[in-house]
Design a protein around this motif. Structure first.
Motif, PDB file in Angstrom:
ATOM      1  N   ARG A   1      36.037  31.738  17.167  1.00 12.59           N
ATOM      2  CA  ARG A   1      37.265  31.047  16.753  1.00 12.59           C
ATOM      3  C   ARG A   1      37.790  30.047  17.784  1.00 12.59           C
ATOM      4  O   ARG A   1      38.213  28.959  17.429  1.00 12.59           O
ATOM      5  N   ARG A   2      37.794  30.446  19.080  1.00 15.73           N
ATOM      6  CA  ARG A   2      38.400  29.577  20.083  1.00 15.73           C
ATOM      7  C   ARG A   2      38.162  30.102  21.496  1.00 15.73           C
ATOM      8  O   ARG A   2      37.661  31.198  21.697  1.00 15.73           O
ATOM      9  N   THR A   3      38.595  29.303  22.462  1.00 17.27           N
ATOM     10  CA  THR A   3      38.516  29.693  23.872  1.00 17.27           C
ATOM     11  C   THR A   3      39.462  30.869  24.112  1.00 17.27           C
ATOM     12  O   THR A   3      40.624  30.833  23.728  1.00 17.27           O
ATOM     13  N   PHE A   4      38.934  31.916  24.756  1.00 21.87           N
ATOM     14  CA  PHE A   4      39.798  33.048  25.080  1.00 21.87           C
ATOM     15  C   PHE A   4      39.967  33.227  26.592  1.00 21.87           C
ATOM     16  O   PHE A   4      40.892  33.892  27.043  1.00 21.87           O
ATOM     17  N   ALA A   5      39.091  32.613  27.385  1.00 22.96           N
ATOM     18  CA  ALA A   5      39.194  32.744  28.837  1.00 22.96           C
ATOM     19  C   ALA A   5      38.480  31.574  29.511  1.00 22.96           C
ATOM     20  O   ALA A   5      37.604  30.948  28.917  1.00 22.96           O
ATOM     21  N   VAL A   6      38.867  31.315  30.745  1.00 20.13           N
ATOM     22  CA  VAL A   6      38.174  30.330  31.569  1.00 20.13           C
ATOM     23  C   VAL A   6      37.990  30.912  32.966  1.00 20.13           C
ATOM     24  O   VAL A   6      38.802  31.717  33.435  1.00 20.13           O
ATOM     25  N   ILE A   7      36.899  30.494  33.604  1.00 17.82           N
ATOM     26  CA  ILE A   7      36.594  30.911  34.970  1.00 17.82           C
ATOM     27  C   ILE A   7      36.556  29.647  35.821  1.00 17.82           C
ATOM     28  O   ILE A   7      35.790  28.727  35.526  1.00 17.82           O
ATOM     29  N   ALA A   8      37.378  29.615  36.874  1.00 18.83           N
ATOM     30  CA  ALA A   8      37.446  28.406  37.696  1.00 18.83           C
ATOM     31  C   ALA A   8      37.602  28.745  39.171  1.00 18.83           C
ATOM     32  O   ALA A   8      38.526  29.461  39.546  1.00 18.83           O
ATOM     33  N   PRO A   9      36.709  28.225  40.012  1.00 16.71           N
ATOM     34  CA  PRO A   9      36.915  28.363  41.454  1.00 16.71           C
ATOM     35  C   PRO A   9      38.000  27.372  41.872  1.00 16.71           C
ATOM     36  O   PRO A   9      37.794  26.166  41.829  1.00 16.71           O
ATOM     37  N   VAL A  10      39.168  27.868  42.211  1.00 12.78           N
ATOM     38  CA  VAL A  10      40.312  26.973  42.440  1.00 12.78           C
ATOM     39  C   VAL A  10      40.627  26.735  43.917  1.00 12.78           C
ATOM     40  O   VAL A  10      41.289  25.760  44.243  1.00 12.78           O
ATOM     41  N   THR A  11      40.193  27.630  44.774  1.00 14.05           N
ATOM     42  CA  THR A  11      40.340  27.424  46.219  1.00 14.05           C
ATOM     43  C   THR A  11      39.028  27.868  46.867  1.00 14.05           C
ATOM     44  O   THR A  11      38.123  28.348  46.190  1.00 14.05           O
ATOM     45  N   ARG A  12      38.951  27.768  48.157  1.00 13.44           N
ATOM     46  CA  ARG A  12      37.736  28.219  48.861  1.00 13.44           C
ATOM     47  C   ARG A  12      37.656  29.741  48.949  1.00 13.44           C
ATOM     48  O   ARG A  12      36.632  30.291  49.337  1.00 13.44           O
TER      49      ARG A  12
ATOM     50  N   ARG B   1      39.264  31.835  46.251  1.00 12.13           N
ATOM     51  CA  ARG B   1      39.712  32.470  45.007  1.00 12.13           C
ATOM     52  C   ARG B   1      39.127  31.789  43.778  1.00 12.13           C
ATOM     53  O   ARG B   1      39.052  30.574  43.687  1.00 12.13           O
ATOM     54  N   VAL B   2      38.747  32.646  42.831  1.00  8.51           N
ATOM     55  CA  VAL B   2      38.365  32.217  41.487  1.00  8.51           C
ATOM     56  C   VAL B   2      39.463  32.695  40.552  1.00  8.51           C
ATOM     57  O   VAL B   2      39.889  33.855  40.635  1.00  8.51           O
ATOM     58  N   ASP B   3      39.948  31.819  39.695  1.00  9.80           N
ATOM     59  CA  ASP B   3      40.949  32.235  38.712  1.00  9.80           C
ATOM     60  C   ASP B   3      40.260  32.517  37.383  1.00  9.80           C
ATOM     61  O   ASP B   3      39.428  31.732  36.924  1.00  9.80           O
ATOM     62  N   LEU B   4      40.635  33.644  36.794  1.00  8.80           N
ATOM     63  CA  LEU B   4      40.216  33.977  35.440  1.00  8.80           C
ATOM     64  C   LEU B   4      41.434  33.740  34.562  1.00  8.80           C
ATOM     65  O   LEU B   4      42.407  34.506  34.594  1.00  8.80           O
ATOM     66  N   GLY B   5      41.414  32.625  33.845  1.00 10.10           N
ATOM     67  CA  GLY B   5      42.519  32.290  32.959  1.00 10.10           C
ATOM     68  C   GLY B   5      42.318  32.949  31.608  1.00 10.10           C
ATOM     69  O   GLY B   5      41.200  32.992  31.092  1.00 10.10           O
ATOM     70  N   LEU B   6      43.387  33.477  31.041  1.00 10.24           N
ATOM     71  CA  LEU B   6      43.308  34.227  29.788  1.00 10.24           C
ATOM     72  C   LEU B   6      44.276  33.662  28.751  1.00 10.24           C
ATOM     73  O   LEU B   6      45.419  33.337  29.082  1.00 10.24           O
ATOM     74  N   ARG B   7      43.830  33.579  27.517  1.00  8.48           N
ATOM     75  CA  ARG B   7      44.705  33.226  26.387  1.00  8.48           C
ATOM     76  C   ARG B   7      45.233  34.554  25.861  1.00  8.48           C
ATOM     77  O   ARG B   7      44.594  35.220  25.056  1.00  8.48           O
TER      78      ARG B   7
END
Length: 194
Positions: A126-137, A139-145
């Protein structure tokens, strides 16, 4: 949309999916839309986006037609592996966090993986439910809908780097942060976005 468990879709595969979506939602082929845009569409990108929206072309279909008109970004031609390698090139110690999140995806269900220039999107049918992004040296952020996110010190406001679909994020500093609690949350988010 085809689902894959551990093999991210390339931008070229995403483009093909966008072409099919455009045709399915509008009843017109990509070639027909390109001709219409050339003939009647505005010459500037912002105006073209508004014109397409007036013609009920939004989201991925609109992005496709804008790229068709003004050109594809250079990252569009890179493979999914090249994009992920680029994300972690200056922070290789964080790659194990990305790999740990990807390793748990098969237990969630059918997950499509779409690699972008600065993050990786995880999608249900159906759609994006999460994103994985290395945001600093560090930390990785796991973004959630996740509209029903619990109040937890591990979750915070996502900021704008993770995309508009994300409502909360969990900052991950090691693969050990991909624990039972996080896996449970990811399952709830996946289920809520089916």
């Amino acid at each position: 949309m085809e689902a894959s468990q551990q093999n991210p879709r390339s931008w070229q595969e995403m483009r093909q999916w966008q072409v099919e979506l455009l045709e399915r939602t509008t009843g017109q082929s990509l070639e027909a839309w390109n001709e219409l845009v050339r003939r009647e569409g505005p010459a500037a990108e912002k105006e073209l986006r508004a014109w397409l929206a007036e013609h009920s072309v939004t989201g991925y279909s609109q992005m496709l037609l804008v790229f068709e008109r003004f050109g594809y970004p250079d990252f569009f031609t890179r493979s999914a592996d090249e994009l992920v390698q680029g994300q972690y090139a200056d922070r290789p110690q964080l790659r194990e966090i990305y790999d740990a999140v990807l390793a748990l995806l098969p237990q969630l269900g059918e997950v499509a993986i779409q690699t972008r220039k600065t993050y990786v999107a995880l999608l249900t049918a159906r759609r994006t439910f999460a994103v994985i992004a290395p945001v600093t040296r560090t930390r990785v952020d796991l973004g959630l809908r996740w509209e029903a996110a619990p109040d937890s010190p591990r979750l915070s406001a996502p900021g704008s780097r993770l995309g508009s679909a994300v409502t909360v994020k969990a900052g991950l500093r090691s693969a050990g942060d991909v624990d039972d609690e996080l896996i449970g949350w990811l399952q709830q988010v996946y289920d809520a976005n089916l």
